[in-house]
Motif scaffolding. Sequence first.
Motif, mmCIF file in Angstrom:
data_model
loop_
_atom_site.group_PDB
_atom_site.id
_atom_site.type_symbol
_atom_site.label_atom_id
_atom_site.label_comp_id
_atom_site.label_asym_id
_atom_site.label_seq_id
_atom_site.Cartn_x
_atom_site.Cartn_y
_atom_site.Cartn_z
ATOM 1 N N ASP A 194 33.698 57.197 -12.086
ATOM 2 C CA ASP A 194 33.153 58.369 -11.404
ATOM 3 C C ASP A 194 31.622 58.341 -11.436
ATOM 4 N N ASN A 195 31.046 57.967 -12.577
ATOM 5 C CA ASN A 195 29.578 57.864 -12.675
ATOM 6 C C ASN A 195 29.031 56.825 -11.711
ATOM 7 N N VAL A 196 29.724 55.687 -11.599
ATOM 8 C CA VAL A 196 29.281 54.635 -10.684
ATOM 9 C C VAL A 196 29.366 55.123 -9.235
ATOM 10 N N LEU A 197 30.447 55.815 -8.887
ATOM 11 C CA LEU A 197 30.584 56.339 -7.517
ATOM 12 C C LEU A 197 29.502 57.363 -7.187
ATOM 13 N N LYS A 198 29.243 58.255 -8.144
ATOM 14 C CA LYS A 198 28.200 59.268 -7.920
ATOM 15 C C LYS A 198 26.835 58.613 -7.770
ATOM 16 N N THR A 199 26.583 57.602 -8.577
ATOM 17 C CA THR A 199 25.308 56.890 -8.495
ATOM 18 C C THR A 199 25.172 56.208 -7.143
ATOM 19 N N ALA A 200 26.232 55.561 -6.689
ATOM 20 C CA ALA A 200 26.205 54.896 -5.379
ATOM 21 C C ALA A 200 25.938 55.910 -4.267
ATOM 22 N N LYS A 201 26.563 57.067 -4.381
ATOM 23 C CA LYS A 201 26.359 58.117 -3.367
ATOM 24 C C LYS A 201 24.914 58.619 -3.402
ATOM 25 N N ASP A 202 24.383 58.816 -4.606
ATOM 26 C CA ASP A 202 22.990 59.266 -4.735
ATOM 27 C C ASP A 202 22.027 58.219 -4.184
ATOM 28 N N TRP A 203 22.300 56.967 -4.457
ATOM 29 C CA TRP A 203 21.420 55.900 -3.988
ATOM 30 C C TRP A 203 21.423 55.796 -2.472
ATOM 31 N N ASN A 204 22.538 56.097 -1.857
ATOM 32 C CA ASN A 204 22.593 56.052 -0.395
ATOM 33 C C ASN A 204 21.571 56.983 0.240
ATOM 34 N N ASP A 205 21.267 58.085 -0.430
ATOM 35 C CA ASP A 205 20.355 59.083 0.123
ATOM 36 C C ASP A 205 18.885 58.830 -0.200
ATOM 37 N N ILE A 206 18.599 57.788 -0.993
ATOM 38 C CA ILE A 206 17.206 57.496 -1.349
ATOM 39 C C ILE A 206 16.505 56.866 -0.152
ATOM 40 N N LEU A 207 15.325 57.367 0.142
ATOM 41 C CA LEU A 207 14.521 56.763 1.202
ATOM 42 C C LEU A 207 14.024 55.407 0.727
ATOM 43 N N TRP A 208 13.897 54.466 1.673
ATOM 44 C CA TRP A 208 13.469 53.116 1.320
ATOM 45 C C TRP A 208 12.107 53.143 0.625
ATOM 46 N N CYS A 227 31.090 48.793 -19.167
ATOM 47 C CA CYS A 227 32.273 48.163 -18.564
ATOM 48 C C CYS A 227 32.729 46.984 -19.429
ATOM 49 N N ASN A 228 31.781 46.216 -19.934
ATOM 50 C CA ASN A 228 32.127 45.062 -20.766
ATOM 51 C C ASN A 228 32.723 45.458 -22.109
ATOM 52 N N LYS A 229 32.395 46.652 -22.587
ATOM 53 C CA LYS A 229 32.876 47.115 -23.887
ATOM 54 C C LYS A 229 34.258 47.771 -23.812
ATOM 55 N N MET A 230 34.788 47.906 -22.624
ATOM 56 C CA MET A 230 36.093 48.548 -22.480
ATOM 57 C C MET A 230 37.188 47.674 -23.085
ATOM 58 N N PRO A 231 38.230 48.299 -23.600
ATOM 59 C CA PRO A 231 39.336 47.531 -24.198
ATOM 60 C C PRO A 231 39.978 46.571 -23.200
ATOM 61 N N LEU A 277 36.035 48.764 -10.216
ATOM 62 C CA LEU A 277 34.807 49.161 -10.906
ATOM 63 C C LEU A 277 33.938 47.947 -11.177
ATOM 64 N N ARG A 278 34.537 46.898 -11.700
ATOM 65 C CA ARG A 278 33.806 45.662 -12.017
ATOM 66 C C ARG A 278 33.141 45.118 -10.754
ATOM 67 N N GLY A 279 33.867 45.131 -9.635
ATOM 68 C CA GLY A 279 33.319 44.651 -8.368
ATOM 69 C C GLY A 279 32.130 45.475 -7.903
ATOM 70 N N GLN A 280 32.237 46.791 -8.058
ATOM 71 C CA GLN A 280 31.142 47.686 -7.652
ATOM 72 C C GLN A 280 29.892 47.405 -8.492
ATOM 73 N N ILE A 281 30.077 47.253 -9.786
ATOM 74 C CA ILE A 281 28.934 46.974 -10.682
ATOM 75 C C ILE A 281 28.334 45.608 -10.360
ATOM 76 N N ASP A 282 29.179 44.624 -10.096
ATOM 77 C CA ASP A 282 28.682 43.288 -9.736
ATOM 78 C C ASP A 282 27.902 43.327 -8.427
ATOM 79 N N ASP A 283 28.364 44.137 -7.470
ATOM 80 C CA ASP A 283 27.620 44.293 -6.207
ATOM 81 C C ASP A 283 26.240 44.886 -6.476
ATOM 82 N N PHE A 284 26.194 45.922 -7.314
ATOM 83 C CA PHE A 284 24.899 46.509 -7.676
ATOM 84 C C PHE A 284 24.000 45.466 -8.326
ATOM 85 N N THR A 285 24.583 44.696 -9.229
ATOM 86 C CA THR A 285 23.818 43.687 -9.964
ATOM 87 C C THR A 285 23.233 42.637 -9.017
ATOM 88 N N SER A 286 23.980 42.263 -7.992
ATOM 89 C CA SER A 286 23.478 41.245 -7.064
ATOM 90 C C SER A 286 22.543 41.813 -5.997
#
Length: 194
Positions: free
Chosen positions: A84-98, A119-123, A135-144
């Motif tokens: 949920d935090n990752v989704l909210k962050t992605a949504k917030d970032w969409n609204d940031i002006l370049w 994410c890496n510390k999860m069981p 979730l892992r894919g979304q974080i990897d997309d952000f990372t790249s």
Amino acid sequence: EFKIDVKTFRHDFETQGPSVAGIEPVRAMERLKRFKDEYEFRDRKYKMCKIGEELFAMSETKYPALIKTKKELTLLTQLYDLYDNVLKTAKDWNDILWTDVVSNIEDMTQMVENFDSKCNKMPRKLREWDAYKTLRGQIDDFTSVLPLLEELGKESIEVRHWDEIKNITGTDFDQDAEDFKLETLLAANLPHYS
């Protein structure tokens, strides 16, 4: 009656709960909330039964299905809170002006590193679930994408570079427009073309 109720609750959790294979993560988050509420109700009922058993000197009835469900709900909560935090962050970032992205890139990078660390510390048990993989894919997309955004924010980037990006990604946008948002670049799927 409570034994039957717990058994039915566990069956519902296994067949219609948030950990059912192939379920959309957003739908799973809704189910998680519902099952957490239902679990809380049954937990209160369990405590009342336990008090009654102690009062009348009866042997305590064990409910392993209830304990197992609680553990799984705790794991799922951990996963979906981060999701949920990752989704909210992605949504917030969409609204940031370049124009604001360049000044915020360090904070954005730090946030993604924090997500990655959590994410890496999860069981290991969670890593098998579809929501974890999403979730892992979304974080990897952000990372790249963040290093690409950092490069695009440099003063050395010229119009021809932007034109090449538009050409490669097959998108059209005006990077000099006042309302040019990060959403436009993220929609161009930059990680795919990195």
